[in-house]
Design an enzyme around this catalytic site. Structure first.
Site, PDB file in Angstrom:
ATOM      1  N   GLY A 177       0.813  -1.273  -0.065  1.00 52.73           N
ATOM      2  CA  GLY A 177      -0.097   0.005   0.001  1.00 52.73           C
ATOM      3  C   GLY A 177       0.951   1.543   0.039  1.00 52.73           C
TER       4      GLY A 177
ATOM      5  CG  ASN B 214       1.815   3.112  -5.651  1.00 54.39           C
ATOM      6  OD1 ASN B 214       2.192   4.328  -6.145  1.00 54.39           O
ATOM      7  ND2 ASN B 214       2.585   2.084  -5.881  1.00 54.39           N
TER       8      ASN B 214
ATOM      9  CG  HIS C 245       2.909  -1.280 -15.362  1.00 53.13           C
ATOM     10  ND1 HIS C 245       2.415  -2.528 -14.875  1.00 53.13           N
ATOM     11  CD2 HIS C 245       3.773  -1.389 -16.223  1.00 53.13           C
ATOM     12  CE1 HIS C 245       3.443  -3.306 -15.373  1.00 53.13           C
ATOM     13  NE2 HIS C 245       4.191  -2.905 -16.240  1.00 53.13           N
TER      14      HIS C 245
END
Ligand code: GRF
Length: 194
Positions: free
Chosen positions: A12, A14, A104
């Protein structure tokens, strides 16, 4: 503000970048309202709890039905995939077309698509010997990492980089910067349309 859900599977970081950006007032159009994980042990759920954001673990059986019910219940208008490692069905991505974005850890179209996730992306970049890599935020459709590109940021590959060292640099210098900025830009655009 656009009620936003973040889908997670792991640590987590991000999600944390989104939480921190929101706390600093950098996402005026994003209201982090719901975190959903397909892994019960995802530390991202702990991060949500500490931030006072509703966090839900959804099991594999009937995942998308439950997810849609939660999203409708919370009145979600934007979905952010942040380290989310489950492929979403064509039905789901079509229903939410234009309202799902993903981070990504490469410069798409390099090192992306089926099988490229997490450390594998950086292993492939190092194996190919690229001198520059980075991260991409893109809209999600039924093709893994195939949707329209929203934002990218380049990161240098340095001599002696290991996959772990490179992953961390890409997170710090790219992912954690472009994901909050992209979420805010998309949310602002979507709110303007409503
Ligand atoms: C990171 O490598 C990110 O690029 C990818 O999933 C990994 C874990 O992300 N999307 P997080 O720490 O769970 O946000």
């Amino acid at each position: 503000m656009l009620k936003t859900s973040v889908l997670v599977s792991g640590g987590g970081t991000n999600l944390q970048a989104l939480i921190d950006a929101s706390a600093r007032g950098k996402m005026q159009h994003v209201e982090l309202s719901l975190v959903v994980s397909n892994r019960a042990d995802a530390f991202a759920l702990e991060r949500a709890k500490r931030a006072g954001i509703r966090g839900e673990y959804v099991e594999k059986a009937g995942f998308e039905e439950r997810l849609n019910a939660l999203l409708d219940e919370e009145g979600i208008g934007l979905i952010v995939l942040a380290g989310f490692l489950r492929i979403l069905s064509g039905d789901f991505t079509r229903r939410w077309a234009g309202r799902i974005i993903n981070i990504h850890p490469s410069l798409i179209p390099s090192f992306c698509g089926a099988g490229y996730y997490g450390l594998r992306v950086h292993e492939a970049a190092l194996a190919r010997g690229v001198k520059v890599t980075g991260a991409t935020v893109h809209f999600v459709n039924e093709i893994p990492d195939g949707g329209e590109i929203i934002a990218q940021r380049a990161v240098e590959v340095l001599p002696g980089d290991t996959p772990e060292v490179l992953q961390r640099r890409v997170m710090e210098q790219a992912e954690w910067i472009i994901l909050p900025a992209a979420a805010e830009a998309v949310a602002e655009r979507l709110e303007g349309r409503e």
